[in-house]
Design an enzyme around this catalytic site. Sequence first.
Site, PDB file in Angstrom:
ATOM      1  N   ASN A 282       0.815  -1.223   0.000  1.00  0.00           N
ATOM      2  CA  ASN A 282       0.000   0.000   0.000  1.00  0.00           C
ATOM      3  C   ASN A 282       0.845   1.270   0.000  1.00  0.00           C
ATOM      4  OD1 ASN A 282       0.928   0.375   2.601  1.00  0.00           O
ATOM      5  ND2 ASN A 282      -0.888  -0.507   3.561  1.00  0.00           N
ATOM      6  N   CYS A 343      -7.955  -2.458  -6.252  1.00  0.00           N
ATOM      7  CA  CYS A 343      -7.164  -2.613  -5.039  1.00  0.00           C
ATOM      8  C   CYS A 343      -8.131  -2.312  -3.914  1.00  0.00           C
ATOM      9  CB  CYS A 343      -5.949  -1.696  -5.060  1.00  0.00           C
ATOM     10  SG  CYS A 343      -6.279  -0.012  -5.615  1.00  0.00           S
ATOM     11  N   SER A 344      -7.905  -1.295  -3.127  1.00  0.00           N
ATOM     12  CA  SER A 344      -8.914  -0.970  -2.126  1.00  0.00           C
ATOM     13  C   SER A 344      -9.898   0.051  -2.695  1.00  0.00           C
ATOM     14  CB  SER A 344      -8.247  -0.439  -0.864  1.00  0.00           C
ATOM     15  OG  SER A 344      -7.453  -1.452  -0.281  1.00  0.00           O
ATOM     16  N   ASP A 345      -9.380   1.246  -2.975  1.00  0.00           N
ATOM     17  CA  ASP A 345     -10.261   2.263  -3.525  1.00  0.00           C
ATOM     18  C   ASP A 345     -10.156   2.355  -5.043  1.00  0.00           C
ATOM     19  OD1 ASP A 345     -11.558   3.241  -1.212  1.00  0.00           O
ATOM     20  OD2 ASP A 345      -9.657   4.148  -0.598  1.00  0.00           O
ATOM     21  N   GLY A 346      -9.151   1.696  -5.571  1.00  0.00           N
ATOM     22  CA  GLY A 346      -9.027   1.673  -7.026  1.00  0.00           C
ATOM     23  C   GLY A 346      -8.480   2.961  -7.607  1.00  0.00           C
ATOM     24  N   TRP A 347      -7.694   3.685  -6.831  1.00  0.00           N
ATOM     25  CA  TRP A 347      -7.122   4.905  -7.418  1.00  0.00           C
ATOM     26  C   TRP A 347      -5.595   4.981  -7.295  1.00  0.00           C
ATOM     27  CZ3 TRP A 347     -11.133   7.624  -3.962  1.00  0.00           C
ATOM     28  CH2 TRP A 347     -10.748   7.559  -2.613  1.00  0.00           C
ATOM     29  N   ASP A 348      -4.990   3.999  -6.657  1.00  0.00           N
ATOM     30  CA  ASP A 348      -3.527   4.006  -6.588  1.00  0.00           C
ATOM     31  C   ASP A 348      -2.942   2.843  -7.391  1.00  0.00           C
ATOM     32  OD1 ASP A 348      -3.101   6.269  -4.877  1.00  0.00           O
ATOM     33  OD2 ASP A 348      -4.029   5.097  -3.286  1.00  0.00           O
ATOM     34  N   ARG A 349      -2.928   1.676  -6.771  1.00  0.00           N
ATOM     35  CA  ARG A 349      -2.360   0.508  -7.448  1.00  0.00           C
ATOM     36  C   ARG A 349      -3.120   0.175  -8.722  1.00  0.00           C
ATOM     37  NH1 ARG A 349      -2.021  -2.541  -1.710  1.00  0.00           N
ATOM     38  NH2 ARG A 349      -3.698  -1.055  -1.314  1.00  0.00           N
TER      39      ARG A 349
END
Lengths: 573, 789
Positions: A282, A343-349
Amino acid sequence: MDLLADVALLPGEERVTDKELIYICPFNGALKGKVFITNYRLFFKSTEAEALTLDVPLGVISRVEKMGGASSRGENSYGLDITCKDMRSLRFALKQEGHSRRDIFEILSKYAFPLSHSQPLFSYLSQEKYEENGWSIYKPLEEFRRQGLPNERWRITFINKNYELCDTYPTILAVPYRASEEDLRRVAAFRSRGRIPVLSWIQRDNQAAIARCSQPLVGMSGKRNKDDERYLELLRETNGTPKLTIFDARPSVNAVANKATGGGYEGDEYQNAELIFLDIHNIHVMRESLKKLRDIVYPTVEESHWLSSLESTHWLEHIKLVLAGAIRVADKVSGGKSVVLHCSDGWDRTAQLSSLAMLMLDSHYRTLRGFEVLIEKEWLSFGHKFASRIGHGDKNHADQDRSPIFVQFIDCVWQMTKQFPTAFEFNERLLATVLEHLYSCRFGTFLFNCESMRELNEVRSKTVSLWSYVHSSSTRYLNPFYTPESGRVLYPVASMRHLELWVSYYIRWNPRIRQQQQSPVEQRYKELLVLRDEYLRKLEELSPSPPSAHMTSPAPPGPAPTTQQFTHLHTPF
Amino acid sequence: MFTVRPLKPTFKSYLPPLQTDVKKSLHPPVKKLEATLLPGEIVVNEVNFVRKCIGAEKSHDDLWGKLICTNFKVSFVTHEALAQPRFQVSNRLLGEHDIPLACVDQVVTVNDAKGKKKVLGSNQKLKFNPSELILYCKDFRIVRFSFDEAGPEGAKKVCLAIAHYSRPADPQLLFGFELIGTRYLGSSEDGLNGARPAGGSQTPLFACSSDWDREIKRTGAAEWRVCSVNQGYGVSPSLPEFFVVPASLADQDLRQYAEAFSGQRLPVWCWNHPNGSALTRMAAITDPLQQKRLDQRICNAIIKSHPQRGDVHKADLDKNLPSLQQVNNSLVRLRHICVIDPFEETEEKWLSSVENSQWLDYVRTFLKHSCDVVYILEGLNASVILQEEEGRDLSCVVSSLVQIMVDPHFRSLSGFQSLVQKEWVMAGHRFLDRCNHLKKSDKEESPLFLLFLDCVWQLMNQYPSAFEFTETYLALLSDSMWVPVFSTFLFNGPKHHADTMHDFLEDKKITLGEGEELCLPPVWDWSQQLSVTDQALFNNPIYVGKAAPYAHNGAVKSFRRTKHKTWSSTLRGAPPSQTGWSSTLRGTPPALARNGLQGSQGTLPRRNSLAAQLKSDLFPVRDVPESPSERFARDWFSGPADPQGLLLPQLLPSHLALWRLYFLRWVPEAVIPRGGPVTAVHAVSQLAHEIETLQSQLRRYKGPTPGSTPRASPAGGPPGTPHAEPSRMFFKAGSLYEPSPPPEFLSSSFPFTPVGNLCRPNLRGTPISKLLNGAKTWLSTETLAGETA
């Protein structure tokens, strides 16, 4: 001596203050000089023999601290420490008497962190004008059309035109044709922050698609949502993939842990789907990793155990995992299978994976404009939280939301350009320039967290786009070796054997490294290009009957005396 | 030529076929499986129905054929073609699957069923029937043969023969001698030259005084002379017959001094800096009583030979550089992680494993030391003596590196070859022992030459336009060490060379005619190994040579000009003579160890000091003062680098890289298909070829139609090149104005290939075999079932 003479101010840039002080250079020791602060930058010029200048956009400053006190002993122990977001740190010493640093400290804080002082960012004050408007580089509908959308399986929806479905998504979305607007709303309720699976990219010939989203809101109790399950099934049906592959970028442990906060991952209830974890860590892990990297390269490069120190930062290992994940995505898609990424929020990874996979799959994104579109689309329009991750104009340097996710993405792109030196139209300098202005706040491009915020703050009308600037001298950013190859899928080798530290970026402040305007190979290649044109021109001059087609036709019709030589050159084709 | 197996249409050579190609003799007639033999080559043993393993895990790509051991090579002949296309530069002396015996490092026989494994030496017995033979090669290849269908006795015999013949007892048994012997015993009509005058190339061999004379003139070393005191090797057994000494030293003095030096290796001249400073090398003075006096006289003589009477500095290489054994151990470790250990398992700790091998440390140490010597020559305008116990190992590396950094001549292909000839071959580097060709003593083995090539590669990697040759050239040169045919790598010095030849002639009762000389070809005669087309792989398309044409104003750069530009103007601060450096340093070894920094930086970092401890302080301002040589380097780095001027390597560890082409070329997992640096070379090469073509067109205009060419000379173009010359570029332009994309056969390993060259034994360790550990018996029964079916 007027420092103004040394620095060309930008239109809209205004001088705020200047002061005599001492720059404690980590390489050359204490240097007397003058600092000069505008609403955009800090400029320092030494007045000593060692001609040294610093030109630091205030946007890169992450922290300003006072060091030492009025009674501190020792030479140069009283002054300011400035920590930057771009790997460097600066230290200035001032005279101890008369609170000499108070005003400069306040000015710096105010102009480096304008948002914390209710001031506008410099990009809103800039008066720069460029011929081309970079804001019109990316037109979502045009980009969908380029990919062949809409078609009988995918439709374009404007359901988010007021950002009501999802405030961090763009207004224009592509979704499976058979999913109704009502379906979308119900799915949104089951996806973190309403970030439903939507199309990022589609392969024309086999209709395999990359869809991106956030995690499902499964929670501790293991909630199911029929609509979400059905929606993924619709997604799968768009190209008849027997099994939809869902790539969860996180390590499985993290995905499980997310259940505690209401998130989670797709379970067995999703029929005809397989879930693969990609083990990418993360934002906090990445932030710490880059911090460690910085410690071994700035100010001096760790000498005695360089490679093991580099290894212990894990920076390259993270790069490897991100690239390896993107390769798996690209491999599935080029094999005709549709995939969903989150991923979690779908805006980084997720943004990293989708954009890298698209870069591997679609040669259009390897052109200069295509790459800009890729950033506009996968990063900006889909709400990578640039404001939070970078902390533009914000004094809260310890904000846990900050993380170099985008830097990591650019590093991955750089790794790819190293492995395929002829496959990208742009060069290393473009990547470095993008990163420079990721922090600088000179352009509006990377400001705010999502499209809706950018709209609210009228970024497009009140600031200049980075791409306007890039296009004003685009030849500087072109890779001379570029050889277009449409349709080629690039698979870099994601192995520690090939990944290397981008030294010309991370170690660029070290004066022991020659600052090259251009790589010598590129330079030589350009010289050869000029030489070739020169010879061609000469040949043209020499020919008795000037063949006008010389520069355009691939096989210039040679005049009589040269026919023979041209024959030699051309017959094999 | 390339072995263009399943022919890819993307790659064509447009050169007329070469008559000199010996290709025809390399391809066996289609019917029978027979080894292709060179003159003098004989088959020792062979076994049929052998499987050569191609892929690591699966066997369906494997090839069936015959395994043959000759007195030159391990040959595998097959009618089958590889399933995958492969592009491997081919050697005229060797077939596609051949390995010279001298390249075989370890012969390992395995019996899978019995779980036995034995490393075979010479004259050994083998108590089991081998099911598999694994050859670990000196060039990092690992080749595997399986005998599951072969006759067990035959297989055993071949294995024993390979083990035996790869360890010749005497240099005369090295294949090169067979080859030239045959020439004289009259059975050969092939062009493999025995008595051809040495060097089909123009590379000076420095075996005669005129080569030295020319070098003296070229470098302007006026106060130095060629002396012939060692003619017939009467003075020193390891120095060449001709070498260069200060003009003020008489032959008589030299004879007298020689006794005091280890191996009678007197101080000899290597090279002169344009400013008059000389680079010299010598062995240790063994007689302590004479030490001071001799040192003094030699220093005086060297000072006298300096036009400005510049000072002399002595660099004690033994003290500051790793030992031969350390270098050897380092390569062993590096080789382990590169090719032997399973790929995936070494990934996680890759960087620290590379560090632990210390190879890059050593590369850096040698480069650093050479830079320091450059500083003395160039920055202090003083002469340097490289001193080493024997003076024929470490000093070879340092003296060649110094010359490459300062003198652009040695960055040209012929210059580089002459440098190796001058500083290695003629200086008496014990190639025979260091290569361990006779496998007599592992203690003497040391890959110093490879280390040197790696150092050159680092420079090349940092200054890609400064070298006329490519990294492929360096790799092929290194591989040539294991083809025991070239005089270059077979002897322990010029005298050893002469003696061995003499003994050989006597043993074979060969009498040479008047003016005839029997000699092995030097490696520089590249047409022995490579076709002319493939030799174009040597040429660096972005080389900015002396005569490199520039479009703008046709600036032709020259060595002398650069010297003035780079040095005098950038060297700031007090003049060198006032820094208190040269005077204190005089005669004290070594010039370089005395600045405080050296200690803390540690050229040979100690382990366990855990430098991974991260700095907490934001500003660790350097408390160690910069040394003059660092300052010198920094000044140099602040300006632009001139490819024809001085080159200093960037020595930060972050700027040294692993030489991937050499170390990873056989590793299938590390191959970047249609990628790697060679794709950029491919692009430039095409452009360079196009320019060549245009140039020759322009020249023709100049010739036949003089009236039409008032200003036909290309801007700054080299007028000299004859236009009938074949293209220097390996990759030809496809069509004008548009570079073609990298063809299928290009990869980061080009022109080498992992296919069939790296077959790690999957006995243990690989992730899959680990996974199937319990099922091992199951695996073998299945294989058995497959065999009986």
